[in-house]
Design an enzyme around this catalytic site. Sequence first.
Site, PDB file in Angstrom:
ATOM      1  N   CYS A  19     -25.914  23.069 100.449  1.00  0.00           N
ATOM      2  CA  CYS A  19     -26.601  21.804 101.397  1.00  0.00           C
ATOM      3  C   CYS A  19     -26.351  22.075 103.178  1.00  0.00           C
ATOM      4  O   CYS A  19     -26.937  21.716 104.009  1.00  0.00           O
ATOM      5  CB  CYS A  19     -25.595  20.363 101.045  1.00  0.00           C
ATOM      6  SG  CYS A  19     -23.791  21.269 102.079  1.00  0.00           S
ATOM      7  N   LYS A  72     -16.459  10.333  89.495  1.00  0.00           N
ATOM      8  CA  LYS A  72     -17.812  11.168  88.716  1.00  0.00           C
ATOM      9  C   LYS A  72     -18.481  12.179  89.064  1.00  0.00           C
ATOM     10  O   LYS A  72     -18.717  12.103  90.626  1.00  0.00           O
ATOM     11  CB  LYS A  72     -18.523   9.361  89.393  1.00  0.00           C
ATOM     12  CG  LYS A  72     -19.375   9.170  87.963  1.00  0.00           C
ATOM     13  CD  LYS A  72     -20.273  10.136  87.444  1.00  0.00           C
ATOM     14  CE  LYS A  72     -21.583  10.356  88.329  1.00  0.00           C
ATOM     15  NZ  LYS A  72     -22.275  11.326  87.806  1.00  0.00           N
ATOM     16  N   PHE A 132     -23.475  18.283  91.620  1.00  0.00           N
ATOM     17  CA  PHE A 132     -23.095  19.631  90.710  1.00  0.00           C
ATOM     18  C   PHE A 132     -22.996  20.825  91.156  1.00  0.00           C
ATOM     19  O   PHE A 132     -22.773  22.312  90.794  1.00  0.00           O
ATOM     20  CB  PHE A 132     -24.834  19.876  89.712  1.00  0.00           C
ATOM     21  CG  PHE A 132     -25.880  20.807  90.560  1.00  0.00           C
ATOM     22  CD1 PHE A 132     -26.203  21.807  90.785  1.00  0.00           C
ATOM     23  CD2 PHE A 132     -26.976  20.149  91.508  1.00  0.00           C
ATOM     24  CE1 PHE A 132     -26.752  22.989  91.536  1.00  0.00           C
ATOM     25  CE2 PHE A 132     -27.829  20.902  92.060  1.00  0.00           C
ATOM     26  CZ  PHE A 132     -27.768  22.200  92.196  1.00  0.00           C
ATOM     27  N   GLU A 192     -22.647  15.333  86.273  1.00  0.00           N
ATOM     28  CA  GLU A 192     -23.370  15.339  84.653  1.00  0.00           C
ATOM     29  C   GLU A 192     -23.476  17.064  84.173  1.00  0.00           C
ATOM     30  O   GLU A 192     -23.799  17.426  83.658  1.00  0.00           O
ATOM     31  CB  GLU A 192     -24.103  14.092  84.092  1.00  0.00           C
ATOM     32  CG  GLU A 192     -24.794  14.113  84.168  1.00  0.00           C
ATOM     33  CD  GLU A 192     -25.381  13.540  85.719  1.00  0.00           C
ATOM     34  OE1 GLU A 192     -24.670  13.920  86.467  1.00  0.00           O
ATOM     35  OE2 GLU A 192     -26.063  12.590  85.898  1.00  0.00           O
ATOM     36  N   ARG A 193     -24.294  17.194  85.125  1.00  0.00           N
ATOM     37  CA  ARG A 193     -24.271  18.184  84.887  1.00  0.00           C
ATOM     38  C   ARG A 193     -23.092  19.859  84.663  1.00  0.00           C
ATOM     39  O   ARG A 193     -23.589  20.582  84.147  1.00  0.00           O
ATOM     40  CB  ARG A 193     -25.489  19.432  86.629  1.00  0.00           C
ATOM     41  CG  ARG A 193     -26.831  18.432  86.041  1.00  0.00           C
ATOM     42  CD  ARG A 193     -27.579  19.683  86.410  1.00  0.00           C
ATOM     43  NE  ARG A 193     -28.835  18.080  86.355  1.00  0.00           N
ATOM     44  CZ  ARG A 193     -29.304  16.982  86.042  1.00  0.00           C
ATOM     45  NH1 ARG A 193     -28.379  16.654  84.308  1.00  0.00           N
ATOM     46  NH2 ARG A 193     -29.558  16.038  85.597  1.00  0.00           N
ATOM     47  N   GLU A 238     -36.384  19.352 101.334  1.00  0.00           N
ATOM     48  CA  GLU A 238     -35.222  20.478 101.190  1.00  0.00           C
ATOM     49  C   GLU A 238     -35.611  20.889  99.787  1.00  0.00           C
ATOM     50  O   GLU A 238     -35.588  19.970  98.716  1.00  0.00           O
ATOM     51  CB  GLU A 238     -33.716  19.541 100.691  1.00  0.00           C
ATOM     52  CG  GLU A 238     -32.700  20.393  99.999  1.00  0.00           C
ATOM     53  CD  GLU A 238     -31.433  19.319 100.336  1.00  0.00           C
ATOM     54  OE1 GLU A 238     -31.688  18.173  99.498  1.00  0.00           O
ATOM     55  OE2 GLU A 238     -30.630  19.581 100.720  1.00  0.00           O
ATOM     56  N   SER A 278     -28.074  14.105  97.170  1.00  0.00           N
ATOM     57  CA  SER A 278     -28.998  14.244  97.695  1.00  0.00           C
ATOM     58  C   SER A 278     -29.545  12.926  98.732  1.00  0.00           C
ATOM     59  O   SER A 278     -28.806  12.338  97.669  1.00  0.00           O
ATOM     60  CB  SER A 278     -30.452  13.935  96.539  1.00  0.00           C
ATOM     61  OG  SER A 278     -30.127  12.830  96.113  1.00  0.00           O
TER      62      SER A 278
HETATM   63  P1  NAD Z   1     -27.523  13.907  93.148  1.00  0.00           P
HETATM   64  O1  NAD Z   1     -27.818  13.310  94.200  1.00  0.00           O
HETATM   65  O2  NAD Z   1     -28.629  13.882  92.152  1.00  0.00           O
HETATM   66  O3  NAD Z   1     -26.444  13.422  92.274  1.00  0.00           O
HETATM   67  C1  NAD Z   1     -25.090  13.471  93.161  1.00  0.00           C
HETATM   68  C2  NAD Z   1     -24.413  12.602  92.269  1.00  0.00           C
HETATM   69  O4  NAD Z   1     -25.418  10.950  91.865  1.00  0.00           O
HETATM   70  C3  NAD Z   1     -24.238  12.692  91.393  1.00  0.00           C
HETATM   71  O5  NAD Z   1     -22.870  12.185  90.298  1.00  0.00           O
HETATM   72  C4  NAD Z   1     -24.880  12.154  89.957  1.00  0.00           C
HETATM   73  O6  NAD Z   1     -24.990  11.616  88.877  1.00  0.00           O
HETATM   74  C5  NAD Z   1     -25.131  10.775  90.944  1.00  0.00           C
HETATM   75  N1  NAD Z   1     -26.663  10.546  90.525  1.00  0.00           N
HETATM   76  C6  NAD Z   1     -28.233  11.219  90.878  1.00  0.00           C
HETATM   77  N2  NAD Z   1     -28.976   9.901  90.209  1.00  0.00           N
HETATM   78  C7  NAD Z   1     -28.328   8.794  90.447  1.00  0.00           C
HETATM   79  C8  NAD Z   1     -29.480   7.512  90.537  1.00  0.00           C
HETATM   80  N3  NAD Z   1     -30.247   7.512  89.872  1.00  0.00           N
HETATM   81  N4  NAD Z   1     -28.508   6.467  90.825  1.00  0.00           N
HETATM   82  C9  NAD Z   1     -26.881   6.658  90.938  1.00  0.00           C
HETATM   83  N5  NAD Z   1     -26.226   8.069  90.813  1.00  0.00           N
HETATM   84  C10 NAD Z   1     -27.284   9.005  90.920  1.00  0.00           C
HETATM   85  O7  NAD Z   1     -27.794  15.156  93.808  1.00  0.00           O
HETATM   86  P2  NAD Z   1     -27.359  17.053  93.036  1.00  0.00           P
HETATM   87  O8  NAD Z   1     -28.411  17.778  92.845  1.00  0.00           O
HETATM   88  O9  NAD Z   1     -26.195  17.205  91.994  1.00  0.00           O
HETATM   89  O10 NAD Z   1     -26.769  17.639  94.276  1.00  0.00           O
HETATM   90  C11 NAD Z   1     -27.750  18.578  95.411  1.00  0.00           C
HETATM   91  C12 NAD Z   1     -27.986  17.659  96.314  1.00  0.00           C
HETATM   92  O11 NAD Z   1     -26.595  17.318  97.385  1.00  0.00           O
HETATM   93  C13 NAD Z   1     -29.083  18.325  97.449  1.00  0.00           C
HETATM   94  O12 NAD Z   1     -29.951  16.834  98.458  1.00  0.00           O
HETATM   95  C14 NAD Z   1     -28.021  18.839  98.764  1.00  0.00           C
HETATM   96  O13 NAD Z   1     -28.112  19.244  99.844  1.00  0.00           O
HETATM   97  C15 NAD Z   1     -27.070  17.822  98.471  1.00  0.00           C
HETATM   98  N6  NAD Z   1     -24.932  18.144  98.509  1.00  0.00           N
HETATM   99  C16 NAD Z   1     -25.301  17.547 100.213  1.00  0.00           C
HETATM  100  C17 NAD Z   1     -23.868  17.998 100.834  1.00  0.00           C
HETATM  101  C18 NAD Z   1     -23.598  17.889 101.896  1.00  0.00           C
HETATM  102  O14 NAD Z   1     -22.438  18.183 102.543  1.00  0.00           O
HETATM  103  N7  NAD Z   1     -24.761  17.016 102.357  1.00  0.00           N
HETATM  104  C19 NAD Z   1     -22.919  19.030 100.136  1.00  0.00           C
HETATM  105  C20 NAD Z   1     -23.604  19.386  98.576  1.00  0.00           C
HETATM  106  C21 NAD Z   1     -24.493  18.604  97.775  1.00  0.00           C
END
Ligand code: NAD
Length: 505
Positions: free
Chosen positions: A286, A178, A154, A181-182, A388, A231
């Site tokens: 991140c 994909k 998101f 969804e937020r 984090e 994450s």
């Molecule tokens: P998230 O892991 O909740 O979601 C990421 C994606 O995974 C979304 O598209 C979501 O729909 C999907 N998803 C969520 N739960 C799932 C599950 N149980 N099974 C399969 N798919 C699932 O992350 P977020 O809250 O949207 O983003 C924040 C996180 O992203 C933070 O941890 C941040 O550090 C990380 N991030 C990392 C980088 C990097 O380059 N390392 C860059 C941006 C964000």
Amino acid sequence: MSTEGKKVVGHYIGGQSVMGISGREGGVYNPATNELIRNVALADAAEVDKAVSNAAEAFHDWAEMPSARRVQVLYRYRELLIQNIDEMARLLSSEHGKTVDDAKGSITRGLEVVEFACGIPQLLKGEFSESVASGVDSWSMRQPLGVVAGITPFNFPAMVPMWMFPVAIACGNTFVLKPSERNPSCAAFMANLLTEAGLPDGVLNVVNGDKEAVDSLLSHPSVQAVSFVGSTAVGEYVYQTGCAHGKRVQALCGAKNHMVVMPDADMGQVVDAVMGAAYGSAGERCMAISVVVAVGEDTADRMMEQLVPRIETLKVGAYDQAGVEMGPVITPDARDRIKNYIDRGVKEGADLVVDGRNISIPGYESGCFVGATVFDRVKPEMAIYRDEIFGPVLSVVRAESYEAALKLVNDHEYGNGTAIFTRDGDAARDFGHRAQIGMVGVNVPIPVPLAFHSFGGWKRSLFGDHFMHGPEGVRFYTRMKTLTSRWPSGIKEGAVFNFKAGGEH
Ligand code: NAD
């Protein structure tokens, strides 16, 4: 074009917007007010299959198109994105909460990857060795993989997808995105612009959804590779599941980025850097700095003296309010999780110097706000140090020496970014050499590589072998083929049964 005003954001398949048919929808909220703005369709396996099938059908013609022609579409997309950047930034802010300037900055970083991708024919050039044996030449080339999928978080709804699809499609792949969804509207916006720029139908598809859509992509036999950003818990699952299904996977994940402040650092520069890097985008980056390691008590005292008044006067509010420096976090759940971490920090004995728990923004009382928060004298065993938090909560750790500070950086499970602030070239060089971290800054708090370099972390911040964009992105989205050829030359060797050393065939 825009989804602003639309009640439900559907999918984008085969060059057009389509409504969801799974019967499941999620809500998209304005984080500043917590009001429902619109809904988003949540795809099931059949809808994911439709998107993947469209991408698979489009692959042959797209891959066969000369790369110089493929990137013409990206040149036009770049122009359209520049023309529409204000509208897209407003849309992004309304669903994410970050300020419009911040949103625009992130779109610009995405645009830089588009510009990099416009030059991809240069990186797709192979290597050629003439006469590896008598009359035999050898040639290596990079070819696209097929259908590749991108799963994005998101916090950067425009930039992170643009780390992926411009490089993937310029290399000749077709793509299924994909998004989170937020905040699904930027992906739909970009897909429309790509069609307007002349991208053939099916080359880029967007399916909205949650775990069900992700699982369908991870197990779909036609998906060759998966790029994930999100994450660590989800990224590790995506990596393991995708690999178990035989796919190439890169998963860029969570972080806890330390900034080491040496006694000789320019304290004005340090304080400016910490303010932007810890509280920009409400800490939902991140590459945010979430830990400052001050070397020496005196360094810490001098820093806190200047930092605390700046934190206390940081202007928090909605993205469309004048002068706002920091917006809300993404959801009420995120707000509560962050506040719980602050409670834990207090319980565990850290020194809460500025407390953001009780903030209220007039006119936005239901918004997901957390004020800028700083803890001093944080210890490595505390949850606020280990986890984090992904919010505007900064931990200050006091280290007695440079070596102790470096050990903290290297012992942490995450390895995304880090920075050192110093005027000492020796310390800076040593830090750059010994930090077990993917991206390192010297007097640069958020050392995000430009598009023609590659972005990624070490340790539990990345699963897989490839960073994103830059040369690593091209490697991820292509595979190597080596061709060895002999043309009739009048030389007759007869049959050769043994494998000879030294390039003889
Ligand atoms: P998230 O892991 O909740 O979601 C990421 C994606 O995974 C979304 O598209 C979501 O729909 C999907 N998803 C969520 N739960 C799932 C599950 N149980 N099974 C399969 N798919 C699932 O992350 P977020 O809250 O949207 O983003 C924040 C996180 O992203 C933070 O941890 C941040 O550090 C990380 N991030 C990392 C980088 C990097 O380059 N390392 C860059 C941006 C964000």
